[in-house]
Design a protein around this motif. Structure first.
Motif, PDB file in Angstrom:
ATOM      1  N   ARG A 168       0.838  -1.205   0.000  1.00 60.98           N
ATOM      2  CA  ARG A 168       0.000   0.000   0.000  1.00 60.98           C
ATOM      3  C   ARG A 168       0.873   1.254   0.000  1.00 60.98           C
ATOM      4  N   SER A 169       1.993   1.211   0.731  1.00 61.15           N
ATOM      5  CA  SER A 169       2.868   2.380   0.810  1.00 61.15           C
ATOM      6  C   SER A 169       3.472   2.721  -0.555  1.00 61.15           C
ATOM      7  N   LYS A 170       3.739   1.732  -1.377  1.00 57.62           N
ATOM      8  CA  LYS A 170       4.279   1.979  -2.712  1.00 57.62           C
ATOM      9  C   LYS A 170       3.246   2.725  -3.566  1.00 57.62           C
ATOM     10  N   LEU A 171       2.000   2.298  -3.467  1.00 53.93           N
ATOM     11  CA  LEU A 171       0.953   2.973  -4.230  1.00 53.93           C
ATOM     12  C   LEU A 171       0.701   4.388  -3.710  1.00 53.93           C
ATOM     13  N   GLU A 172       0.792   4.595  -2.381  1.00 55.80           N
ATOM     14  CA  GLU A 172       0.604   5.931  -1.812  1.00 55.80           C
ATOM     15  C   GLU A 172       1.687   6.888  -2.305  1.00 55.80           C
ATOM     16  N   SER A 173       2.906   6.377  -2.492  1.00 51.70           N
ATOM     17  CA  SER A 173       3.990   7.233  -2.977  1.00 51.70           C
ATOM     18  C   SER A 173       3.787   7.613  -4.448  1.00 51.70           C
ATOM     19  N   GLN A 174       2.976   6.840  -5.203  1.00 58.02           N
ATOM     20  CA  GLN A 174       2.724   7.140  -6.611  1.00 58.02           C
ATOM     21  C   GLN A 174       1.590   8.144  -6.801  1.00 58.02           C
ATOM     22  N   LEU A 175       0.770   8.378  -5.760  1.00 57.75           N
ATOM     23  CA  LEU A 175      -0.390   9.266  -5.887  1.00 57.75           C
ATOM     24  C   LEU A 175      -0.046  10.690  -6.340  1.00 57.75           C
ATOM     25  N   PRO A 176       0.963  11.371  -5.748  1.00 57.05           N
ATOM     26  CA  PRO A 176       1.257  12.745  -6.202  1.00 57.05           C
ATOM     27  C   PRO A 176       1.661  12.824  -7.677  1.00 57.05           C
ATOM     28  N   GLU A 177       2.456  11.882  -8.139  1.00 58.10           N
ATOM     29  CA  GLU A 177       2.893  11.912  -9.535  1.00 58.10           C
ATOM     30  C   GLU A 177       1.723  11.633 -10.473  1.00 58.10           C
ATOM     31  N   LEU A 178       0.825  10.698 -10.081  1.00 58.72           N
ATOM     32  CA  LEU A 178      -0.351  10.417 -10.905  1.00 58.72           C
ATOM     33  C   LEU A 178      -1.279  11.627 -10.976  1.00 58.72           C
ATOM     34  N   LYS A 179      -1.350  12.421  -9.874  1.00 55.99           N
ATOM     35  CA  LYS A 179      -2.188  13.612  -9.875  1.00 55.99           C
ATOM     36  C   LYS A 179      -1.625  14.651 -10.841  1.00 55.99           C
ATOM     37  N   LYS A 180      -0.277  14.754 -10.941  1.00 54.80           N
ATOM     38  CA  LYS A 180       0.335  15.683 -11.888  1.00 54.80           C
ATOM     39  C   LYS A 180       0.030  15.262 -13.327  1.00 54.80           C
ATOM     40  N   ILE A 181       0.047  13.947 -13.593  1.00 51.11           N
ATOM     41  CA  ILE A 181      -0.145  13.450 -14.963  1.00 51.11           C
ATOM     42  C   ILE A 181      -1.606  13.585 -15.388  1.00 51.11           C
ATOM     43  N   THR A 182      -2.525  13.123 -14.526  1.00 56.75           N
ATOM     44  CA  THR A 182      -3.936  13.044 -14.933  1.00 56.75           C
ATOM     45  C   THR A 182      -4.778  14.203 -14.433  1.00 56.75           C
ATOM     46  N   GLY A 183      -4.342  14.857 -13.379  1.00 57.78           N
ATOM     47  CA  GLY A 183      -5.139  15.927 -12.800  1.00 57.78           C
ATOM     48  C   GLY A 183      -6.213  15.416 -11.859  1.00 57.78           C
ATOM     49  N   ALA A 184      -6.266  14.110 -11.634  1.00 57.76           N
ATOM     50  CA  ALA A 184      -7.273  13.526 -10.742  1.00 57.76           C
ATOM     51  C   ALA A 184      -6.578  12.930  -9.533  1.00 57.76           C
ATOM     52  N   SER A 185      -7.177  13.172  -8.354  1.00 56.98           N
ATOM     53  CA  SER A 185      -6.608  12.560  -7.153  1.00 56.98           C
ATOM     54  C   SER A 185      -7.249  11.187  -7.004  1.00 56.98           C
ATOM     55  N   GLY A 186      -6.438  10.165  -7.060  1.00 52.68           N
ATOM     56  CA  GLY A 186      -6.939   8.794  -7.007  1.00 52.68           C
ATOM     57  C   GLY A 186      -7.215   8.346  -5.592  1.00 52.68           C
ATOM     58  N   GLN A 187      -7.946   7.245  -5.502  1.00 55.95           N
ATOM     59  CA  GLN A 187      -8.268   6.646  -4.210  1.00 55.95           C
ATOM     60  C   GLN A 187      -7.642   5.264  -4.137  1.00 55.95           C
ATOM     61  N   ILE A 188      -7.076   4.941  -2.977  1.00 59.93           N
ATOM     62  CA  ILE A 188      -6.514   3.596  -2.775  1.00 59.93           C
ATOM     63  C   ILE A 188      -7.640   2.706  -2.275  1.00 59.93           C
ATOM     64  N   GLN A 189      -7.802   1.548  -2.953  1.00 61.56           N
ATOM     65  CA  GLN A 189      -8.839   0.595  -2.584  1.00 61.56           C
ATOM     66  C   GLN A 189      -8.224  -0.784  -2.507  1.00 61.56           C
ATOM     67  N   THR A 190      -8.926  -1.674  -1.779  1.00 61.70           N
ATOM     68  CA  THR A 190      -8.458  -3.057  -1.716  1.00 61.70           C
ATOM     69  C   THR A 190      -8.763  -3.744  -3.048  1.00 61.70           C
ATOM     70  N   PHE A 191      -7.872  -4.630  -3.430  1.00 60.87           N
ATOM     71  CA  PHE A 191      -8.030  -5.347  -4.684  1.00 60.87           C
ATOM     72  C   PHE A 191      -8.686  -6.691  -4.398  1.00 60.87           C
ATOM     73  N   LYS A 192      -9.788  -6.938  -5.031  1.00 57.53           N
ATOM     74  CA  LYS A 192     -10.487  -8.216  -4.905  1.00 57.53           C
ATOM     75  C   LYS A 192     -10.430  -8.903  -6.265  1.00 57.53           C
ATOM     76  N   PRO A 193      -9.668  -9.956  -6.381  1.00 58.12           N
ATOM     77  CA  PRO A 193      -9.453 -10.561  -7.705  1.00 58.12           C
ATOM     78  C   PRO A 193     -10.737 -11.166  -8.304  1.00 58.12           C
ATOM     79  N   LEU A 194     -11.654 -11.627  -7.467  1.00 55.63           N
ATOM     80  CA  LEU A 194     -12.860 -12.226  -8.018  1.00 55.63           C
ATOM     81  C   LEU A 194     -13.864 -11.160  -8.441  1.00 55.63           C
ATOM     82  N   LYS A 195     -13.947 -10.072  -7.700  1.00 56.28           N
ATOM     83  CA  LYS A 195     -14.854  -8.962  -8.043  1.00 56.28           C
ATOM     84  C   LYS A 195     -14.074  -7.660  -7.888  1.00 56.28           C
ATOM     85  N   PRO A 196     -13.403  -7.188  -8.936  1.00 55.55           N
ATOM     86  CA  PRO A 196     -12.598  -5.979  -8.801  1.00 55.55           C
ATOM     87  C   PRO A 196     -13.456  -4.737  -8.611  1.00 55.55           C
TER      88      PRO A 196
END
Length: 196
Positions: A168-196
């Motif tokens: 989770r910490s790796k994805l949290e560190s990617q949030l600021p850079e993704l906001k610069k690229i897309t302009g959208a602030s993303g949300q971290i969610q749990t990944f459920k492989p059977l029902k994403p």
């Protein structure tokens, strides 16, 4: 009457035909015909007479249970005894005793299935779009920049997600850079492989 051109054409065709048919035979000289020699495979192999007339001999049994007779020393004129090697009887091999296989009971143990997958991984949901082409374009752009991006259809919306990742910490560190690229602030969610 045929025209001169037709006569010449017919004459040329005849000369070419004669040249093609007769000329190779004349230039070839002596023809050597090679015949392939075929050897017929016999249906039943022919055996030599020595092999056909053989005798079956009775087996000869030797008695090895008697001890060998002692060998005496032979004295020559030189008065030195000459030793002759004694033959030792061969020991009979003892029959091997095979151990009986042990019977092992196998008990089944029931294992409780865990299909929760609650903390199996994390994703970043960037945006939800109605237009699938826009979602695919954004995901393709993120993939070219080195992110693991994909599009997931949820009802009538197309969600652009980054991940999954177990950290989770790796994805949290990617949030600021993704906001610069897309302009959208993303949300971290749990990944459920059977029902994403």
């Amino acid at each position: 009457m045929a025209s001169k051109f037709q006569s010449r054409l017919v004459g040329t065709i005849v000369l070419v035909a004669v040249g093609v048919i007769v000329l190779p035979d004349v230039l070839d000289g002596e023809k050597l015909h090679y015949k392939e020699e075929f050897v017929a495979i016999p249906i039943k192999p022919q055996l030599e007479s020595e092999v056909e007339s053989f005798e079956i001999l009775d087996p000869v049994e030797e008695d090895v249970s008697l001890p060998p007779e002692p060998v005496e020393e032979i004295i020559h004129e030189s008065s030195e005894p000459v030793k002759v090697a004694e033959t030792k009887p061969k020991a009979e091999p003892k029959p091997e005793v095979k151990p009986k296989p042990e019977v092992v009971e196998v008990k089944e143990r029931k294992v409780e299935e865990r299909n929760n997958y609650q903390d199996s991984g994390w994703i970043i949901q960037l945006v939800s779009l109605r237009n699938s082409e826009n979602a695919e374009t954004l995901a393709k752009d993120l993939r070219t920049r080195g992110y693991r991006a994909s599009v997931v259809k949820a009802n009538e919306f197309y969600r652009v997600i980054v991940g999954p990742d177990v950290s989770r910490s790796k994805l949290e560190s990617q949030l600021p850079e993704l906001k610069k690229i897309t302009g959208a602030s993303g949300q971290i969610q749990t990944f459920k492989p059977l029902k994403p």
